[in-house]
Design a protein around this motif. Structure first.
Motif, PDB file in Angstrom:
ATOM      1  N   ALA A   8      31.360  58.634  53.098  1.00 55.89           N
ATOM      2  CA  ALA A   8      32.149  60.408  53.732  1.00 55.89           C
ATOM      3  C   ALA A   8      30.461  61.216  53.746  1.00 55.89           C
ATOM      4  N   ASP A   9      30.785  61.640  51.772  1.00 58.37           N
ATOM      5  CA  ASP A   9      29.632  63.045  51.739  1.00 58.37           C
ATOM      6  C   ASP A   9      27.992  62.204  52.031  1.00 58.37           C
ATOM      7  N   ARG A  10      27.634  61.291  51.855  1.00 57.55           N
ATOM      8  CA  ARG A  10      26.417  60.310  51.998  1.00 57.55           C
ATOM      9  C   ARG A  10      26.377  59.367  52.757  1.00 57.55           C
ATOM     10  N   PRO A  11      25.735  59.668  53.976  1.00 54.59           N
ATOM     11  CA  PRO A  11      26.264  57.828  55.101  1.00 54.59           C
ATOM     12  C   PRO A  11      25.028  56.709  54.396  1.00 54.59           C
ATOM     13  N   GLU A  12      24.449  57.157  54.300  1.00 51.93           N
ATOM     14  CA  GLU A  12      22.985  56.166  53.757  1.00 51.93           C
ATOM     15  C   GLU A  12      22.858  55.956  52.530  1.00 51.93           C
ATOM     16  N   HIS A  13      24.010  56.249  51.460  1.00 53.79           N
ATOM     17  CA  HIS A  13      23.853  55.826  50.250  1.00 53.79           C
ATOM     18  C   HIS A  13      23.701  54.616  49.748  1.00 53.79           C
ATOM     19  N   PRO A  14      22.479  53.764  49.389  1.00 59.86           N
ATOM     20  CA  PRO A  14      22.122  52.498  49.122  1.00 59.86           C
ATOM     21  C   PRO A  14      23.116  52.338  48.636  1.00 59.86           C
ATOM     22  N   VAL A  15      23.202  52.512  47.535  1.00 63.97           N
ATOM     23  CA  VAL A  15      24.517  51.653  46.078  1.00 63.97           C
ATOM     24  C   VAL A  15      25.563  51.773  47.336  1.00 63.97           C
ATOM     25  N   ALA A  16      26.541  52.831  47.862  1.00 65.06           N
ATOM     26  CA  ALA A  16      27.381  52.513  48.254  1.00 65.06           C
ATOM     27  C   ALA A  16      27.706  52.065  49.072  1.00 65.06           C
ATOM     28  N   SER A  52      31.683  50.119  41.009  1.00 62.30           N
ATOM     29  CA  SER A  52      30.631  48.983  40.687  1.00 62.30           C
ATOM     30  C   SER A  52      31.635  48.168  39.967  1.00 62.30           C
ATOM     31  N   VAL A  53      32.185  48.791  38.748  1.00 68.57           N
ATOM     32  CA  VAL A  53      33.476  48.115  37.594  1.00 68.57           C
ATOM     33  C   VAL A  53      35.008  48.512  38.304  1.00 68.57           C
ATOM     34  N   LEU A  54      35.228  48.393  39.303  1.00 73.21           N
ATOM     35  CA  LEU A  54      36.554  48.236  39.805  1.00 73.21           C
ATOM     36  C   LEU A  54      36.861  47.178  41.126  1.00 73.21           C
ATOM     37  N   LEU A  55      35.377  46.974  41.304  1.00 77.51           N
ATOM     38  CA  LEU A  55      34.606  46.122  42.010  1.00 77.51           C
ATOM     39  C   LEU A  55      34.787  44.284  41.024  1.00 77.51           C
ATOM     40  N   ASP A  56      34.335  44.950  39.897  1.00 80.65           N
ATOM     41  CA  ASP A  56      34.486  43.454  38.821  1.00 80.65           C
ATOM     42  C   ASP A  56      35.589  43.602  38.194  1.00 80.65           C
ATOM     43  N   ARG A  57      36.647  43.970  38.280  1.00 82.16           N
ATOM     44  CA  ARG A  57      37.932  44.007  37.619  1.00 82.16           C
ATOM     45  C   ARG A  57      39.235  43.791  38.798  1.00 82.16           C
ATOM     46  N   GLU A  58      38.102  43.399  40.023  1.00 84.41           N
ATOM     47  CA  GLU A  58      38.987  43.124  40.765  1.00 84.41           C
ATOM     48  C   GLU A  58      40.124  44.230  41.919  1.00 84.41           C
ATOM     49  N   SER A  59      40.022  44.960  40.496  1.00 81.99           N
ATOM     50  CA  SER A  59      40.878  46.881  41.466  1.00 81.99           C
ATOM     51  C   SER A  59      40.071  47.006  42.424  1.00 81.99           C
ATOM     52  N   TRP A  60      40.093  46.489  44.352  1.00 85.20           N
ATOM     53  CA  TRP A  60      39.225  46.113  45.210  1.00 85.20           C
ATOM     54  C   TRP A  60      39.910  48.477  45.961  1.00 85.20           C
ATOM     55  N   THR A  61      41.099  48.201  46.105  1.00 85.30           N
ATOM     56  CA  THR A  61      41.894  49.360  46.823  1.00 85.30           C
ATOM     57  C   THR A  61      41.282  50.347  46.444  1.00 85.30           C
ATOM     58  N   GLU A  62      40.633  50.758  44.987  1.00 83.04           N
ATOM     59  CA  GLU A  62      40.166  52.003  44.586  1.00 83.04           C
ATOM     60  C   GLU A  62      39.226  51.523  44.597  1.00 83.04           C
ATOM     61  N   SER A  63      38.502  51.047  44.648  1.00 80.29           N
ATOM     62  CA  SER A  63      37.068  50.622  44.889  1.00 80.29           C
ATOM     63  C   SER A  63      36.674  51.269  45.896  1.00 80.29           C
ATOM     64  N   ARG A  64      37.423  50.743  46.995  1.00 81.88           N
ATOM     65  CA  ARG A  64      36.867  51.228  48.314  1.00 81.88           C
ATOM     66  C   ARG A  64      37.333  51.937  48.127  1.00 81.88           C
ATOM     67  N   GLU A  65      38.316  53.362  48.061  1.00 84.02           N
ATOM     68  CA  GLU A  65      38.260  54.250  48.312  1.00 84.02           C
ATOM     69  C   GLU A  65      37.164  55.243  47.705  1.00 84.02           C
ATOM     70  N   LEU A  66      35.843  54.669  46.733  1.00 88.49           N
ATOM     71  CA  LEU A  66      35.704  55.437  45.714  1.00 88.49           C
ATOM     72  C   LEU A  66      34.332  55.455  46.256  1.00 88.49           C
ATOM     73  N   VAL A  67      34.012  54.684  47.109  1.00 89.93           N
ATOM     74  CA  VAL A  67      32.672  53.996  48.250  1.00 89.93           C
ATOM     75  C   VAL A  67      33.114  54.455  49.963  1.00 89.93           C
ATOM     76  N   ASP A  68      34.624  54.548  49.723  1.00 90.59           N
ATOM     77  CA  ASP A  68      34.212  54.946  51.325  1.00 90.59           C
ATOM     78  C   ASP A  68      33.861  56.947  50.831  1.00 90.59           C
ATOM     79  N   GLY A  69      34.540  57.391  49.747  1.00 88.70           N
ATOM     80  CA  GLY A  69      34.355  58.796  49.190  1.00 88.70           C
ATOM     81  C   GLY A  69      32.458  58.936  49.679  1.00 88.70           C
ATOM     82  N   VAL A  70      32.064  58.320  48.777  1.00 86.97           N
ATOM     83  CA  VAL A  70      30.731  58.590  49.231  1.00 86.97           C
ATOM     84  C   VAL A  70      29.619  58.364  50.094  1.00 86.97           C
TER      85      VAL A  70
END
Length: 218
Positions: free
Chosen positions: A193-201, A173-191
């Motif tokens: 992958a571990d929990r496909p229905e995670h609402p925040v992700a 979320s912080v990286l999204l706010d800071r427009e560091s979108w690539t790392e933000s997406r990597e984190l989201v994809d990782g979450v």
């Protein structure tokens, strides 16, 4: 008798036993406390609130009653009242990480950000390696617009507990706010992958997709 009946799943009878005990001795805090907890089991929340308050009136340092009343108030959306109980519990048991952390969370929900920061700091004084508190403090700093501090805190939480889903989402979320979108997406994809229905992700993925579409259109 009340304890036995509650263990047997006979909660209404347990409440009756504790009600009789409070009538016989209105100053017996434990009876009020046990009655209040049993009333919560039955979702009789107003009665539970009164019973827990009576336990505290009878014994102001009854930490368990303050903790349970804090939980009841917090789940009911009464964040200021929850904070009051947890702060009182923290003053009684000053070295309790959970009291300080719970109080800080309630204060943050009540948008009393400076007080929340101080309570989180107290929690970290008790347990400097609490990834949960570091992650929650990152949420607070993000809400206060202090994105650099929020990023540092989220990364510190992940250093202690790399698989922590909440901390990964907080950092994303912080990286999204800071427009560091690539790392933000990597984190989201990782979450996911571990929990496909995670609402925040899932919500973060939508926001990242919107940001990517806006950038492409521009």
């Amino acid at each position: 008798l009340g304890v036995v009946r509650r263990r047997q799943g006979r909660t209404p009878e347990a409440i009756d036993a504790w009600t009789q005990a409070t009538r016989a001795n209105p100053e017996h805090a434990s009876s009020w406390f046990n009655r209040g907890v049993a009333l919560i089991d039955l979702q009789r929340l107003d009665e539970a609130r009164d019973s827990l308050a009576a336990a505290i009136a009878a014994e102001p340092e009854h930490v368990n009653a303050r903790h349970q009343l804090g939980l009841l108030e917090h789940t009911s959306g009464n964040f200021n009242d929850a904070a009051t109980q947890w702060l009182a519990a923290a003053e009684i048991e000053h070295e309790s990480w959970s009291h300080w952390h719970n109080a800080a969370s309630a204060l943050m929900d009540a948008e009393r950000f400076d007080e929340a920061y101080n309570a989180f700091a107290a929690a970290l004084t008790v347990n400097p390696r609490s990834a949960t508190t570091l992650s929650s403090l990152a949420v607070l700093e993000r809400r206060r617009g202090r994105l650099e501090e929020a990023e540092q805190l989220a990364r510190a939480a992940l250093q202690l507990q790399p698989g922590m889903l909440d901390a990964r989402c907080n950092l994303a979320s912080v990286l999204l706010d800071r427009e560091s979108w690539t790392e933000s997406r990597e984190l989201v994809d990782g979450v996911l992958a571990d929990r496909p229905e995670h609402p925040v992700a899932l919500r973060l993925r939508e926001l990242l997709d919107d940001a990517a579409a806006t950038t492409t259109a521009a």
